[in-house]
Motif scaffolding. Sequence first.
Motif, PDB file in Angstrom:
ATOM      1  N   GLY A  98      -7.374 167.983 133.519  1.00 36.81           N
ATOM      2  CA  GLY A  98      -6.880 168.397 132.210  1.00 36.81           C
ATOM      3  C   GLY A  98      -6.718 167.243 131.236  1.00 36.81           C
ATOM      4  N   LEU A  99      -7.650 166.276 131.290  1.00 39.59           N
ATOM      5  CA  LEU A  99      -7.485 165.079 130.466  1.00 39.59           C
ATOM      6  C   LEU A  99      -8.335 165.148 129.204  1.00 39.59           C
ATOM      7  CD1 LEU A  99      -7.689 162.527 133.394  1.00 39.59           C
ATOM      8  CD2 LEU A  99      -5.638 163.146 132.123  1.00 39.59           C
ATOM      9  N   SER A 100      -7.855 164.481 128.168  1.00 41.37           N
ATOM     10  CA  SER A 100      -8.623 164.341 126.943  1.00 41.37           C
ATOM     11  C   SER A 100      -9.142 162.907 126.879  1.00 41.37           C
ATOM     12  CB  SER A 100      -7.734 164.648 125.738  1.00 41.37           C
ATOM     13  OG  SER A 100      -8.042 163.784 124.669  1.00 41.37           O
ATOM     14  N   PRO A 101     -10.451 162.723 126.807  1.00 34.53           N
ATOM     15  CA  PRO A 101     -10.999 161.369 126.832  1.00 34.53           C
ATOM     16  C   PRO A 101     -10.453 160.475 125.706  1.00 34.53           C
ATOM     17  CG  PRO A 101     -12.757 162.987 126.995  1.00 34.53           C
ATOM     18  CD  PRO A 101     -11.501 163.753 126.723  1.00 34.53           C
ATOM     19  N   TYR A 102     -10.269 161.064 124.537  1.00 31.27           N
ATOM     20  CA  TYR A 102      -9.770 160.240 123.430  1.00 31.27           C
ATOM     21  C   TYR A 102      -8.341 159.795 123.684  1.00 31.27           C
ATOM     22  CZ  TYR A 102      -8.369 158.608 118.847  1.00 31.27           C
ATOM     23  OH  TYR A 102      -7.899 157.832 117.827  1.00 31.27           O
ATOM     24  N   GLN A 103      -7.553 160.703 124.269  1.00 29.25           N
ATOM     25  CA  GLN A 103      -6.181 160.320 124.590  1.00 29.25           C
ATOM     26  C   GLN A 103      -6.149 159.243 125.675  1.00 29.25           C
ATOM     27  OE1 GLN A 103      -4.027 163.965 125.218  1.00 29.25           O
ATOM     28  NE2 GLN A 103      -3.385 163.867 123.078  1.00 29.25           N
TER      29      GLN A 103
ATOM     30  N   SER B  39      -6.877 156.070 124.038  1.00 29.67           N
ATOM     31  CA  SER B  39      -5.719 155.604 123.272  1.00 29.67           C
ATOM     32  C   SER B  39      -4.673 154.994 124.204  1.00 29.67           C
ATOM     33  CB  SER B  39      -5.079 156.754 122.490  1.00 29.67           C
ATOM     34  OG  SER B  39      -6.023 157.306 121.623  1.00 29.67           O
TER      35      SER B  39
ATOM     36  N   LEU C  92     -17.179 163.841 134.676  1.00 32.92           N
ATOM     37  CA  LEU C  92     -16.808 164.930 133.777  1.00 32.92           C
ATOM     38  C   LEU C  92     -16.013 166.020 134.489  1.00 32.92           C
ATOM     39  CD1 LEU C  92     -16.967 166.368 131.057  1.00 32.92           C
ATOM     40  CD2 LEU C  92     -19.267 167.127 131.641  1.00 32.92           C
TER      41      LEU C  92
ATOM     42  N   VAL D 241     -16.313 157.468 126.450  1.00 29.68           N
ATOM     43  CA  VAL D 241     -15.968 157.332 125.035  1.00 29.68           C
ATOM     44  C   VAL D 241     -15.790 155.856 124.747  1.00 29.68           C
ATOM     45  CG1 VAL D 241     -14.918 159.603 124.708  1.00 29.68           C
ATOM     46  CG2 VAL D 241     -13.516 157.715 125.529  1.00 29.68           C
TER      47      VAL D 241
ATOM     48  N   TYR E 239     -10.021 170.345 125.702  1.00 27.40           N
ATOM     49  CA  TYR E 239      -9.540 168.966 125.856  1.00 27.40           C
ATOM     50  C   TYR E 239     -10.607 167.958 126.264  1.00 27.40           C
ATOM     51  CZ  TYR E 239      -8.613 170.908 130.576  1.00 27.40           C
ATOM     52  OH  TYR E 239      -8.706 171.552 131.765  1.00 27.40           O
TER      53      TYR E 239
ATOM     54  N   ILE F 215     -12.438 164.853 134.939  1.00 30.79           N
ATOM     55  CA  ILE F 215     -11.711 164.881 133.662  1.00 30.79           C
ATOM     56  C   ILE F 215     -11.249 166.312 133.388  1.00 30.79           C
ATOM     57  CG2 ILE F 215     -11.999 164.639 131.148  1.00 30.79           C
ATOM     58  CD1 ILE F 215     -13.835 162.252 131.708  1.00 30.79           C
ATOM     59  N   ASN F 216     -12.161 167.260 133.640  1.00 28.16           N
ATOM     60  CA  ASN F 216     -11.832 168.679 133.448  1.00 28.16           C
ATOM     61  C   ASN F 216     -10.719 169.135 134.376  1.00 28.16           C
ATOM     62  OD1 ASN F 216     -13.776 168.803 131.603  1.00 28.16           O
ATOM     63  ND2 ASN F 216     -15.093 170.257 132.667  1.00 28.16           N
TER      64      ASN F 216
ATOM     65  N   LEU G 289     -22.202 163.824 136.297  1.00 26.73           N
ATOM     66  CA  LEU G 289     -22.238 163.235 134.952  1.00 26.73           C
ATOM     67  C   LEU G 289     -20.987 162.411 134.691  1.00 26.73           C
ATOM     68  CD1 LEU G 289     -23.396 166.297 132.823  1.00 26.73           C
ATOM     69  CD2 LEU G 289     -24.701 164.216 133.236  1.00 26.73           C
TER      70      LEU G 289
ATOM     71  N   SER H 269     -21.662 169.015 136.447  1.00 25.71           N
ATOM     72  CA  SER H 269     -20.712 168.122 135.782  1.00 25.71           C
ATOM     73  C   SER H 269     -20.198 167.058 136.749  1.00 25.71           C
ATOM     74  CB  SER H 269     -19.550 168.908 135.182  1.00 25.71           C
ATOM     75  OG  SER H 269     -18.837 169.577 136.198  1.00 25.71           O
TER      76      SER H 269
ATOM     77  N   LEU I  16     -18.738 160.934 131.618  1.00 24.94           N
ATOM     78  CA  LEU I  16     -18.529 161.043 130.173  1.00 24.94           C
ATOM     79  C   LEU I  16     -17.835 159.771 129.706  1.00 24.94           C
ATOM     80  CD1 LEU I  16     -18.354 162.435 127.406  1.00 24.94           C
ATOM     81  CD2 LEU I  16     -16.297 163.615 128.192  1.00 24.94           C
TER      82      LEU I  16
ATOM     83  N   CYS J 195     -22.272 164.127 122.259  1.00 20.09           N
ATOM     84  CA  CYS J 195     -22.119 163.434 123.541  1.00 20.09           C
ATOM     85  C   CYS J 195     -22.712 164.242 124.668  1.00 20.09           C
ATOM     86  CB  CYS J 195     -20.659 163.121 123.827  1.00 20.09           C
ATOM     87  SG  CYS J 195     -19.713 164.535 124.437  1.00 20.09           S
TER      88      CYS J 195
ATOM     89  N   ILE K 216     -22.686 161.256 127.488  1.00 17.80           N
ATOM     90  CA  ILE K 216     -22.737 161.446 128.942  1.00 17.80           C
ATOM     91  C   ILE K 216     -23.805 160.538 129.542  1.00 17.80           C
ATOM     92  CG2 ILE K 216     -21.865 163.811 129.092  1.00 17.80           C
ATOM     93  CD1 ILE K 216     -24.851 164.703 129.172  1.00 17.80           C
TER      94      ILE K 216
END
Lengths: 98, 436
Positions: free
Chosen positions: B254-259, B262, B247, B191, A44, B250-251, B187, B184, B189, A70, B286
């Motif tokens: 449990g997130l998705s950067p693209y979501q 959106s 980062l 998008v 994910y 986000i891990n 860092l 991580s 991340l 990335c 990153i």
Amino acid sequence: MRNFNKEQSSPLDYVDIKVDDESHISIKKKEVCLEKCENKPCTYYCPTRVFSWQGKQNEIRVDYQRCIECLACPYGCPYENIAWEYPHGGYGVIYQRS
Amino acid sequence: MKSDRYDAIVVGAGPAGSTAALVLAQNNISVLLIERGAEPGSKNMFGGSIYRQPVAKIIPAFWKEAPLERTIVSDELWLMDKNSAVKVGFTGLDFNQEPYNKFSVIRSNFDYWLAQKAVKAGAKLITSTLVTDLVYEKTGLLTEKVDGVKLDNGEIIYGDVVLLAEGANAPLTEKAGLRGKIESSDLFLYVKEEVALPAEVIESRFQLSENEGSNIGMIGYPTAGVSGRGGIWTNKESLSIILGGYLNQINNKGLSPYQLLSNFKAHPLVNRLIAGAETTAYKAHIIPKGGYTNLPQFYDDGVLVAGDAATLVSGRRGLDLAMLSGLYAAETIAQAQAAQDFTSKLLQNYEKKLKNSFFIKDIKNQKGKNQYYKKHPDGDFLISKATNKAAYQFFTVGLEEKKAKFKKIKSNFLNIESDQKLLSDLYSGLKHWRFF
């Protein structure tokens, strides 16, 4: 290819990638994903979903063709189990000039 | 001089590398600039905007020739909740006059231009070429110096000094033992989507005149409890919509950067700014936010490190620091050429220049800031939530006595954040925004 959200849109529609013949990403040890890694965060956190869990084969599938470099994956993997190298010169993502 | 030997080799034609190549060429030092992308800039992305003062130090009056998008006159910070935002900001129209303050740019255009500038000054540029290794020369029984690079086609090119400006992921810098492992939790991340809109629409939606631009940074709701930020940057005929955070958080969430991006675009206050816009590009990268304790060794015999490879990032500043580090590296290499001494004894001047710079001092002063957000990733989120709730109550016109109203606002605020936590979140939040 798998979609990202309900609207069935994929960000890869807006990316140019010159795909290399060989993968620049690999999983170091399949057992680690299978036995140690519970959440499989690479599936994910990767912004273009290069990684997906293949239930049948019991392994992470690597679609390196989707990679936009990335660089999150080698650092984000909690078991440092992703080997990432630069694609060959000239290959990979190309952010176009406008 | 043999054609396969240069006075200096620069790995990476980003802002640090191209600046160094430009300054070296201007000083009549033979320099080879090597880029792995098809063109300089084709791998690069940022928010973002560039700042006039540091860039003009390297290229005076660059705004007359560089591919710039808009002149930024307005900066806003939005503390967001689900359907509201507390906004603070400043618009200064003086910033739309020379010598200006900052400009929005798109990196694939800007980096290309900067590299061409180096080429015109006399640097040699090769693209689509990956450097796979450093080449060493023995200088004594136990000592060696970097003396060149090995390319992915197997070719070896020699140089008196190699400058590593290879970006955030820095395999050569690591291999040379100059940089340790990056966690991580150090860092970000990011998008980003670029979405196209006609200039007039951008100007009317963001209350701008022609060529004027606006940056809006947004915290709280957009990053869903991750310490990070969203943002909208105005370009000439497009908007950059960015979203990013630590980062590791986000891990963990449990997130998705693209979501996330959106969802951010769907936020009612964001959506009205981008309505009708067509996505034209999607980018991600990153950013090393390691801070002072993670700064690398900047030099060794025959080699220097600059830009993101050297984790030179301070708050939202990165590109200008990369360019300044490229400038200092080039000045040091020029000194080394004059003295014909490429040992670390002379190259340590580079570190001296860096350590005297405002930005290393800034990075030093921020020590501990990252620690706070490691411990309290929800700080921005809770502050945003609490202030939005308070603002709703404050602006609601009701029928109660003022004193009672304020008492209620206060108690509601403290329901979200305890007294002590509120104070420290506020303090850290303000410190954090100061570097925004």
